[in-house]
Design an enzyme around this catalytic site. Structure first.
Site, short mmCIF file in Angstrom:
data_model
loop_
_atom_site.label_atom_id
_atom_site.label_comp_id
_atom_site.label_asym_id
_atom_site.label_seq_id
_atom_site.Cartn_x
_atom_site.Cartn_y
_atom_site.Cartn_z
N ASP A 1 0.88 -1.10 0.15
CA ASP A 1 0.01 -0.30 -0.06
C ASP A 1 0.99 1.41 -0.09
O ASP A 1 2.07 1.06 0.28
CB ASP A 1 -0.88 0.04 1.20
CG ASP A 1 -2.32 0.80 1.02
OD1 ASP A 1 -2.38 1.35 0.00
OD2 ASP A 1 -3.09 0.79 2.02
N GLU B 1 2.76 6.95 -2.62
CA GLU B 1 2.60 8.12 -3.14
C GLU B 1 2.90 9.29 -2.44
O GLU B 1 3.34 10.22 -3.00
CB GLU B 1 0.94 8.27 -3.55
CG GLU B 1 0.55 7.16 -4.24
CD GLU B 1 -0.25 6.07 -3.24
OE1 GLU B 1 -0.58 4.97 -3.81
OE2 GLU B 1 -0.17 6.50 -2.06
N ASP C 1 -8.70 3.78 -3.52
CA ASP C 1 -9.86 3.79 -2.54
C ASP C 1 -11.32 4.30 -3.33
O ASP C 1 -11.43 5.47 -3.21
CB ASP C 1 -9.33 4.75 -1.59
CG ASP C 1 -8.48 4.09 -0.71
OD1 ASP C 1 -7.97 2.85 -0.92
OD2 ASP C 1 -7.85 4.70 0.19
#
Length: 773
Positions: free
Chosen positions: A415, A418, A481
């Site tokens: 995950d 970024e 998401d």
């Protein structure tokens, strides 16, 4: 980035030095260098006190031409740089005439005018593709003294631009401004987790800007007849990628930037997670798994999200023993039930983590320019960032993950990646602005390589959110998401289609949406979409995603579609093997498979799953769907209904159905197993034949879970006879005739019935069957 004031002028404070006249050309064995003045030459005095642009043309591979343009060449390049193929094409030709000079690689040609107006054009087999607009391109200086290199490539009438990574904005990028800058922005904005500075167009070429930093694209926006891209600094490096059609362009792009690795067959099954902020422990996990078993729903991977570790300690890679007192024993028990295990990780080290002090003492964390550790409180209190440019830090991170794999973990959800700062310095001196996007590549590469080291070839995969160019080598990627709405379901598909057109072969999304909780209706519609994606995962934020939490029917719908996917694995996994060898993705926008069909140019609510399955998810609570069928006869794989193409269709479907269409002249291999994705695909395989035409015939190949070709079947039609030839491993097999017509006789097998859908059984040692219709 916009530099112009309309078409004619420049913004206040902007200076553009653009190529005006070619003054010299230098030929080397494998390259061409062009020196261009930025003013008209009238006399020798014009060569003084004026800039010059230098452009080098070279080719690493046939049909790929590299273009490098400098203003000042002496600036250092601390990196990072994309990991691209660096060979020299064996098919280069440089030629010149009084009018122009040409650089050819394969069928791709750049022609540079030597006289009069400066002009550079790109051709594929003498077909014009695009050109560089000289008066708009060149070296730009802003009023603050900052420098940029900018290029304008022309767009023709009816030319559409696709790709640029995972983008949730409109599918066709014309009219959009796109900044290549990874952000954690969800799926409902112009921001994206996976920004790729590569686009392709329906004219059959692509462009990769070889800069890991912030590349700004103006796609028919600053100037409506061109794509403009710009990068900071004095140097622009990009590649023209030819091929003649979008699939060939993607295949050539994969040769340059890397092909997707082949994920293990088990990963194509159903993934179930604990969800994110929900409360869970071993008892909760067992409740989920027991519930799936009680409802006879096939389940293949269980994922533990963030809170498998203690709060404030992400990541320390230590199980929260308050919730999981015997993690090693728990994993053993889960694996005895046939499950693979995935756990959540990220590259951030919270200050409370036991690993923070280790990273601090050994220099494994990214630092500020003053030498202190970069930290902030977003996500985890006082967290630092692993410095993946430091080989010792990579080894340290891998060692922590290896311990989890020794316990029984099979893979990791990688995950984040970024939120990468730019006010820092890296161990190897990399440019922090270029590292912002490139960090995702190093992070996923480290984790993927570890799994490959431990598990071996074709057993490695991650479940990644962030990426840049080259990230396709480390699948799988999921869409981020999304929210529990039909609109977010549609934007997820748009993002997946754009990512696929940027060279990414395997993709997933959160069935039912991540944010909030979907209605039972939406959840059941999303199940069909999720099962008919390369990878299928149930995951959410504040609520669980087990189907019985929605309604009773949801469990039945989930069982139906996962069993369907498992039965289709001989087809799906064979398509995956082709993706790994060619770079052409499993999820395909209609324009990729039907580039000559103008109606397909904008289609972003349907897709091809491999070569031969058209999927149109249902984005409406009424069960209605509108989709386009290209010309030809199409058969719904589920219902057997035959439809003539070349038309738009509007239909209504229940929860156990959707348009899953097969074109004529197609063979779909269907397996004998409905409960697992990883089995012997050729054992009792059934080949479904759909309207084989006399002119073309059809061929299908079945690969094994080891990635090796096992069986090939070819079907030809001569008059009223079908000739079926099978080569490869000897095994029991059968045929199912779908909408072909009545069977009169079979030589080489026996059949049940004599109408549409006739089933022909064939012995293992039989290699040829002749069917009279």
């Amino acid at each position: 980035m916009k530099f112009r004031d309309g078409y004619w002028g420049l913004k206040s404070g902007i200076t553009l030095n653009n190529p005006v006249e070619v003054r010299d050309i230098r030929f080397d064995r494998d390259s061409l260098t062009v020196f261009s003045m930025c003013r008209q030459f009238r006399h020798r005095g014009d060569t003084l006190n004026a800039p010059m642009l230098t452009t080098e043309y070279s080719s690493p591979l046939p049909d790929i031409i590299r273009v490098r343009t400098f203003h000042f060449k002496g600036a250092p390049d601390p990196g990072p740089n994309f990991d691209l193929y660096e060979g020299v094409s064996s098919d280069i030709e440089i030629s010149e005439s009084d009018e122009d000079v040409s650089f050819r690689s394969g069928d791709l040609v750049v022609r540079i005018a030597r006289k009069d107006k400066w002009c550079t054009e790109l051709f594929f087999r003498d077909r014009y593709l695009t050109g560089i607009t000289g008066k708009l391109s060149g070296h730009v200086t802003a009023c603050d003294g900052s420098a940029y290199m900018s290029e304008h490539l022309t767009l023709s009438v009816g030319e559409y631009v696709y790709g640029l990574g995972e983008r949730f904005t409109p599918f066709v990028k014309n009219g959009q401004v796109v900044d290549i800058w990874n952000e954690d922005g969800g799926t409902s904005s112009e921001q994206a987790y996976k920004n790729i500075p590569f686009y392709l167009t329906n004219r059959g070429y692509g462009v990769l800007v070889a800069n890991p930093g912030k590349v700004s694209f103006e796609v028919a926006s600053e100037v409506v007849t061109s794509v403009q891209f710009s990068v900071p600094g004095e140097f622009l490096d990009y590649y023209f990628i030819g091929g003649g059609n979008p699939k060939a362009v993607l295949s050539n792009y994969a040769k340059l930037a890397g092909r997707p690795s082949l994920p293990p067959a088990w990963s194509f099954g159903l993934w179930l997670t604990t969800s994110f902020t929900t409360k869970y422990d071993e008892e909760t996990v067992n409740t989920f798994i027991d519930g799936m078993a009680a409802k006879n729903i096939p389940l293949h991977v269980f994922h533990f999200d963030c809170f498998w570790m203690k709060e404030f300690q992400w990541v320390d890679f230590e199980w929260d023993t308050d919730q999981f007192p015997d993690p090693r024993g728990m994993l053993k028990r889960l694996k005895k039930r046939g499950l693979r295990i995935c756990v959540w990780i990220n590259p951030y080290i919270a200050q409370k983590s036991r690993l923070f002090d280790e990273g601090l003492e050994n220099g494994y964390l990214v630092k500020k320019p003053d030498g202190s550790i970069w930290q902030w409180d977003r996500w985890q209190a006082g967290m630092g960032l692993v410095d993946f440019t430091n080989p010792e830090a990579v080894a340290w991170y891998k060692a922590a993950l290896r311990k989890l794999m020794d316990m029984g973990v099979d893979t990791f959800k990688t995950d984040f990646g970024e939120r990468i700062p730019t006010d820092v310095k890296y161990s190897d001196g990399s440019d922090p602005y270029k590292m912002h996007n490139y960090y995702a590549y190093l992070y996923n590469k480290a984790v993927f390589e570890l799994i490959e080291e431990v598990k071996g070839r074709h057993q490695a995969l991650v479940f990644a959110r962030s990426a840049t160019t080259g990230g396709q080598k480390f699948p799988v990627h999921w869409g981020g998401d999304c929210s529990a709405t039909y609109e977010s379901m549609a934007e997820s598909l748009r993002g997946g289609l754009s990512l696929a057109l940027s060279g990414f072969g395997f993709w997933s999304h959160d069935i039912g949406g991540f944010e909030r909780t979907s209605t039972p209706d939406l959840f059941k519609r999303w199940i069909a979409f999720g099962a008919l994606s390369s990878h299928s995962r149930l995951h959410g934020n504040e609520s669980y995603r087990v189907p019985w939490y929605f309604d009773d029917e949801s469990s039945t719908v989930l069982k139906f579609f996962i069993e369907l996917k498992c039965s289709l694995m001989p087809y799906i996994f064979s398509q995956a093997c082709k993706t790994a060898s060619t770079g052409i993705p499993i999820l395909r926008a209609m324009i990729l498979e039907f580039p000559e069909v103008h109606a397909c140019s904008y289609l972003d609510r349907q897709y091809m799953l491999g070569d031969s399955l058209l999927v149109a998810p249902i984005f409406s609570s009424e069960g209605k769907v509108s989709y386009y069928l290209p010309e030809g006869r199409w058969t719904n794989f589920l219902s057997g209904k035959i439809t003539e193409g070349g038309v738009w269709r509007t239909e209504e479907h229940d929860y156990f159905s959707l348009p899953l269409m097969v074109p004529d002249n197609t063979i779909i291999a269907v397996g004998a197993e409905k409960r697992r994705p990883d089995y012997d695909y050729i054992d009792a395989v059934c080949f479904h034949l759909f309207e084989i035409t006399e002119q073309e015939g059809s061929t299908a190949t079945v690969y094994g879970i080891d990635g090796e070709q096992k069986v090939e079947i070819t079907v030809r039609k001569q008059g009223r006879y079908l000739h079926i030839d099978k080569r490869g491993v000897k095994t029991m097999w059968s045929l199912c005739l779908r909408g072909i017509g009545s069977v009169k006789s079979v030589d080489g097998g026996s059949w049940d019935g004599s109408s549409i859908g006739a089933h022909v059984s064939v012995a293992a040692d039989t290699e040829r069957v002749v069917i009279q219709l």
